[in-house]
Design an enzyme around this catalytic site. Structure first.
Site, short mmCIF file in Angstrom:
data_model
loop_
_atom_site.label_atom_id
_atom_site.label_comp_id
_atom_site.label_asym_id
_atom_site.label_seq_id
_atom_site.Cartn_x
_atom_site.Cartn_y
_atom_site.Cartn_z
N LYS A 4 -1.45 -3.12 11.75
CA LYS A 4 -0.18 -2.60 12.27
C LYS A 4 0.45 -3.61 13.22
O LYS A 4 -0.21 -4.12 14.14
CB LYS A 4 -0.40 -1.26 12.98
CG LYS A 4 0.92 -0.60 13.41
CD LYS A 4 0.71 0.83 13.84
CE LYS A 4 2.00 1.48 14.30
NZ LYS A 4 3.04 1.50 13.25
N HIS A 45 -4.43 3.03 15.35
CA HIS A 45 -3.99 2.62 14.02
C HIS A 45 -4.84 1.47 13.50
O HIS A 45 -5.57 0.81 14.26
CB HIS A 45 -2.51 2.19 14.04
CG HIS A 45 -1.55 3.35 14.08
ND1 HIS A 45 -1.17 3.95 15.25
CD2 HIS A 45 -0.91 4.02 13.08
CE1 HIS A 45 -0.33 4.93 14.99
NE2 HIS A 45 -0.15 5.00 13.68
N ALA A 71 12.88 8.50 10.07
CA ALA A 71 11.86 9.17 10.88
C ALA A 71 10.72 8.18 11.10
O ALA A 71 10.25 7.56 10.15
CB ALA A 71 11.35 10.43 10.19
N GLU A 131 10.54 -5.85 -4.69
CA GLU A 131 9.52 -6.56 -3.92
C GLU A 131 10.06 -7.94 -3.53
O GLU A 131 11.07 -8.41 -4.07
CB GLU A 131 8.23 -6.73 -4.72
CG GLU A 131 7.07 -5.86 -4.25
CD GLU A 131 6.59 -6.14 -2.83
OE1 GLU A 131 7.09 -7.09 -2.19
OE2 GLU A 131 5.73 -5.40 -2.36
N ARG A 132 9.38 -8.58 -2.60
CA ARG A 132 9.72 -9.96 -2.23
C ARG A 132 9.37 -10.90 -3.39
O ARG A 132 8.47 -10.59 -4.17
CB ARG A 132 8.96 -10.36 -0.97
CG ARG A 132 9.38 -9.61 0.28
CD ARG A 132 8.49 -9.96 1.46
NE ARG A 132 7.13 -9.49 1.23
CZ ARG A 132 6.12 -9.71 2.09
NH1 ARG A 132 6.33 -10.39 3.20
NH2 ARG A 132 4.91 -9.25 1.83
N MET A 150 6.78 10.57 8.95
CA MET A 150 7.26 11.51 7.93
C MET A 150 6.36 12.73 7.78
O MET A 150 6.62 13.59 6.96
CB MET A 150 7.35 10.79 6.58
CG MET A 150 8.38 9.69 6.52
SD MET A 150 10.06 10.34 6.42
CE MET A 150 10.99 8.79 6.35
N THR A 204 9.02 1.61 11.43
CA THR A 204 8.96 1.72 12.89
C THR A 204 9.15 0.34 13.52
O THR A 204 9.17 -0.67 12.83
CB THR A 204 7.63 2.32 13.35
OG1 THR A 204 6.55 1.45 12.95
CG2 THR A 204 7.41 3.69 12.73
N ARG A 232 0.82 -1.21 0.00
CA ARG A 232 0.00 0.00 0.00
C ARG A 232 0.86 1.27 0.00
O ARG A 232 0.64 2.18 -0.81
CB ARG A 232 -0.94 -0.01 1.22
CG ARG A 232 -2.06 -1.06 1.12
CD ARG A 232 -2.90 -1.07 2.37
NE ARG A 232 -2.13 -1.48 3.55
CZ ARG A 232 -2.63 -1.57 4.78
NH1 ARG A 232 -3.88 -1.25 4.99
NH2 ARG A 232 -1.87 -1.97 5.78
N MET A 233 1.82 1.33 0.92
CA MET A 233 2.67 2.52 0.97
C MET A 233 3.57 2.59 -0.26
O MET A 233 3.80 3.65 -0.82
CB MET A 233 3.50 2.52 2.24
CG MET A 233 4.45 3.72 2.36
SD MET A 233 3.62 5.33 2.27
CE MET A 233 3.07 5.48 3.96
N GLY A 258 11.30 4.94 6.71
CA GLY A 258 10.16 5.32 7.55
C GLY A 258 9.63 4.17 8.37
O GLY A 258 8.53 4.26 8.93
#
Length: 261
Positions: A154, A150, A117, A36-37, A120, A95, A14-15, A93
């Site tokens: 996640k 979220h 970060a 990609e994988r 972002m 986490t 998606r991102m 980006g």
């Protein structure tokens, strides 16, 4: 103005699709490569650029291109180390990094230009500069709490942004967030201590990301909330970081505060 070549990691997700779309539609950028994988390789067919499942091969064919990565801690560390070795700047980006993983990320940044970060969003990072001033203005008579919401996919908790917000308000009180955070309250736990900062994680639906910092005093409370309406909020910040990273060198792990300064 020179065009910024970018490589998108996880371009089938998606991102990744959001980032690739921005690169394709903005003349300031050129989508140079996508990765990609192996099991998701077919998702790369839509892109007219260098593509593959082996990031070293893609990086080698796109020298100097800025890598943008929003995948997972283990994968992002591989990206950071390989990018440093091959001379590609990288914007990360991701986490959920552990303390040892953050040390490895910082070590990679000494070898090549690396930006990280947990959020972002320019709005969130501006908030990080404002919150300490609010903590100092209100003084010690307010309890500090954080709630984040979220989507149900996640993987990490609390969110990296919630922890970053916690770091900012804890530091304003001369504390470290790891020493004062409370992420679980259950049973007869006794009264809340003045120094603790509670962090509550809510998961559900398709929420992109909501964060609220509470200042709870006697007879009043202040709530400071940031809501991300779409992933494009983070994607735009990452693309801005990629453009900025073109002129940066290795030496330290760069952040949004460095760029905004």
């Amino acid at each position: 103005m020179s065009v910024c070549d970018v490589i998108i990691m996880g371009a089938g997700g998606r991102m990744g699709q959001t980032l690739a779309g921005l690169a394709i539609n903005d003349p300031s950028y050129r989508l140079a490569g996508v990765v990609e994988r192996p099991q998701n390789a077919a998702s790369l067919d839509r892109y007219d650029c260098v593509k593959g499942t082996e990031m070293e091969n893609v990086f080698a064919k796109c020298p100097g291109a800025v890598i943008i990565d929003f995948t997972a801690p283990e994968a992002s560390l591989k990206v950071a180390n390989l990018a440093a070795r091959m001379g590609n700047p990288a914007v990360i980006g991701t986490t959920g990094f552990s303390a040892p993983q953050m040390q490895e990320l910082e070590a990679a940044a000494k070898q090549g230009p690396l930006f990280w970060a947990p959020n972002m969003s320019v709005g969130v990072n501006s908030l990080l500069q404002v919150l300490p001033k609010l903590v100092e203005a209100l003084g010690p008579g307010y309890d500090l709490e954080i709630m984040e919401i979220h989507h149900n996919k996640k993987a990490d908790s609390p969110s990296g942004t919630a922890l970053k917000l916690g770091q900012a308000i804890a530091a304003a009180r001369g504390e470290k967030i790891d020493d004062v955070k409370v992420c679980s309250r259950d049973g007869i736990i006794g009264a809340r201590t003045p120094k603790e900062i509670g962090i509550v994680a809510v998961r559900g639906g398709d929420v992109v990301g909501d964060h609220t910092v509470y200042f709870l005093g006697q007879g009043e409370r202040i709530e400071v909330t940031h809501r991300a309406h779409s992933r494009e909020t983070f994607a735009h910040g990452a693309m801005r970081a990629a453009l900025w990273m073109k002129g940066q060198k290795g030496g330290k792990l760069l952040t949004m505060s460095d760029m905004l300064a």
